[in-house]
Enzyme design. Structure first.
Site, PDB file in Angstrom:
ATOM      1  N   LYS A  36       0.869  -1.192   0.000  1.00  0.00           N
ATOM      2  CA  LYS A  36       0.000   0.000   0.000  1.00  0.00           C
ATOM      3  C   LYS A  36       0.892   1.224   0.000  1.00  0.00           C
ATOM      4  O   LYS A  36       2.042   1.162   0.451  1.00  0.00           O
ATOM      5  CB  LYS A  36      -0.895   0.005   1.247  1.00  0.00           C
ATOM      6  N   ASP A  51      -7.054   4.519  -4.478  1.00  0.00           N
ATOM      7  CA  ASP A  51      -7.694   4.398  -3.160  1.00  0.00           C
ATOM      8  C   ASP A  51      -8.285   5.786  -2.903  1.00  0.00           C
ATOM      9  O   ASP A  51      -8.512   6.553  -3.864  1.00  0.00           O
ATOM     10  CB  ASP A  51      -6.685   3.973  -2.080  1.00  0.00           C
TER      11      ASP A  51
END
Ligand code: NAP
Length: 458
Positions: free
Chosen positions: A140, A180
């Protein structure tokens, strides 16, 4: 008055004796990263029966190793705003675990981003990606950059500066980011453009969430929201029920929320709320998705503007969780639904909660759902449709192919059903029938753990 963190800690079962020191070490080695601690604790709680039956994982320190990222990258992102002033942000990429495949996970651009947020998201991603059954590891990244209120040119310059540092760590076989919060098709375009320019390679598989005319996949935009509803549909099916005629409460108004709303409406349910960080809308007639998309995506406006145009109610204070519903789909951000919100949902008759966002429900909220017999699905299972479709995008890029919308949506639906069934079967097998949390954590863990055992101490 909600429970405090310590009330919650008293109420949950203590960790297995081989796991408690692992958690203590995580807290000590990662001070102040409270979201990361929370995500780790939730997984470790589920692993009690696994450790009891499979001491080989603890013997090989698999769990300790899984809690330590393989690599953490932090970098400076300088850029120049429209007024000619130099701006400075911080960039992150946490390459958490590559036992199953290249690191895969989104980039978040939001002022709240710091290492603890990126690590919680990266840790969750390991198990989520494993659950999809696709060959992808967990990672991430992101930045504390806030795209809100910035011009197109400023967003482009920021993305170019961010990629100028990050590109050296990426590759279709190494690390493959996606979007995201704050990173949608626009940002992916600027990031991919800069990667292509620097490397002189049209390496489509290096980023997912691309536009349809330059290597993107059908259904990727819709995938997380659609997949969430496919998953919730399977949960309802276990009760012999469906979305038909149900009132649904959704939080957020971004990518995940919009396509969750769309699929609920296609499935016969009615979504009566949406929100952003300024407040929430209650629209008893059902959210008008075309209007919401126009305001959020084209005009980059707020849900307040939606309420004004639509003549719907808007509230600045409070939350959507007080609105009566049968099903709740939190789709905004982490820890947006606490135990008092959970109690309000239970009191109003909500029977199914599925997380579209990552970790939107606090541990105390999930405890309330468990005690009330509400079916609860954690994000790592229920929102895995986004990353699963990213893996489908990578497949299409690798074979220089592009599939139809229908075929891709069918693949997504099959994957979500398979994840659902795997969670149920694993929860049954490990003595926690009905717990999607236990099923998701254990099934996700075992696949990664077995791969790590096979790959040796690396
Ligand atoms: P997005 O398009 O940027 O939308 C985020 C939405 O959440 C916006 O409406 C935003 O409102 C709202 N929000 C953010 N922080 C908030 C806060 N503190 N309070 C209230 N509302 C807040 O992002 P997204 O892609 O939909 O992501 C939403 C969630 O889904 C995140 O947890 C993300 O990690 C998760 N997720 C996304 C994907 C994906 O494929 N995109 C996949 C899996 C999981 P504002 O505009 O006011 O900030």
């Amino acid at each position: 008055m909600g429970l405090t963190k310590w009330d919650y800690v008293r109420r949950v079962p203590s960790l297995h004796e081989r796991l408690a020191p692992v958690f203590d070490e995580v807290v000590k080695r990662n001070p102040g990263e409270v979201e990361f601690h929370q995500a780790v604790r939730e997984v470790l709680e589920s692993l009690r029966p696994v450790v009891a039956n499979h001491p080989e994982y603890a013997d090989a320190e698999i769990i300790r190793r899984m809690c330590e990222p393989e690599r953490q990258i932090i970098f400076r992102v300088p850029w120049v705003d429209d007024a000619g002033r130099v701006q400075l942000n911080r960039g992150f990429r946490v390459e958490f675990n590559s036992a199953l495949g290249p690191y895969k996970g989104g980039l978040r651009f939001h002022p709240s981003v710091y290492l603890g947020i990126v690590k919680f998201l990266g840790f969750e991603q390991i198990f989520k990606n494993s659950l999809t059954g696709m060959p992808i590891g967990g990672g991430k990244g992101g930045s504390d950059f806030d795209p809100k209120g910035r011009t197109e040119a400023e967003v482009m310059r920021f993305c170019q500066s961010f990629m100028t540092e990050l590109y050296r760590h990426l590759g279709e076989h190494t690390d493959v980011p996606a979007g995201d919060i704050g990173v949608g098709g626009r940002e992916i375009g600027y990031l991919f453009g800069q990667y292509k320019r620097i490397t002189n390679r049209y390496e489509s598989g290096v980023l997912t969430g691309k536009g349809l005319t330059w290597g993107g996949s059908q259904v990727r935009t819709e995938a997380t929201g659609y997949g969430l509803v496919f998953f919730a549909e399977e949960m309802l099916r276990t009760y012999g029920d469906s979305f038909d005629g149900k009132n649904v409460v959704v939080s957020g108004s971004g990518n995940v929320a919009q396509y969750a709303i769309e699929k609920v409406h296609q499935s016969g349910g009615r979504v009566v709320t949406c929100s952003d960080s300024d407040g929430y809308v209650v629209d008893e007639a059902g959210i008008d998705l075309d209007l919401l998309k126009e305001i959020k995506n084209d005009l980059r406006g707020r849900v307040r503007d939606y309420a004004n145009k639509r003549g719907a109610a808007f509230a600045r204070e409070g939350t959507v969780w007080n609105v009566p519903c049968d099903i709740a789909l939190p789709c905004a951000t982490q820890n947006e639904l606490d135990d008092s919100d959970a109690a309000a949902l239970v009191g109003n008759g909500c029977r199914v909660v599925a997380e579209g966002a990552n970790m939107p429900c606090t541990p105390a909220a999930t405890q309330v759902f468990a005690e009330a017999g509400v079916a609860f699905a954690p994000g790592k299972a229920a929102n895995a449709g986004g990353v699963a479709t990213s893996a489908l995008e990578m497949q299409q890029n690798a074979s220089r192919d592009s599939w139809t919308f229908e075929h891709t949506e069918q693949r997504l639906a099959e994957i979500m059903r398979a994840i659902h069934d795997r969670c149920v079967a694993t929860a049954d097998a490990y003595g926690s029938p009905g717990s999607y949390t236990a099923g998701a954590n254990i099934a996700g863990f075992i696949q990664v753990a077995d791969a790590m055992l096979a790959l040796g101490v690396i």
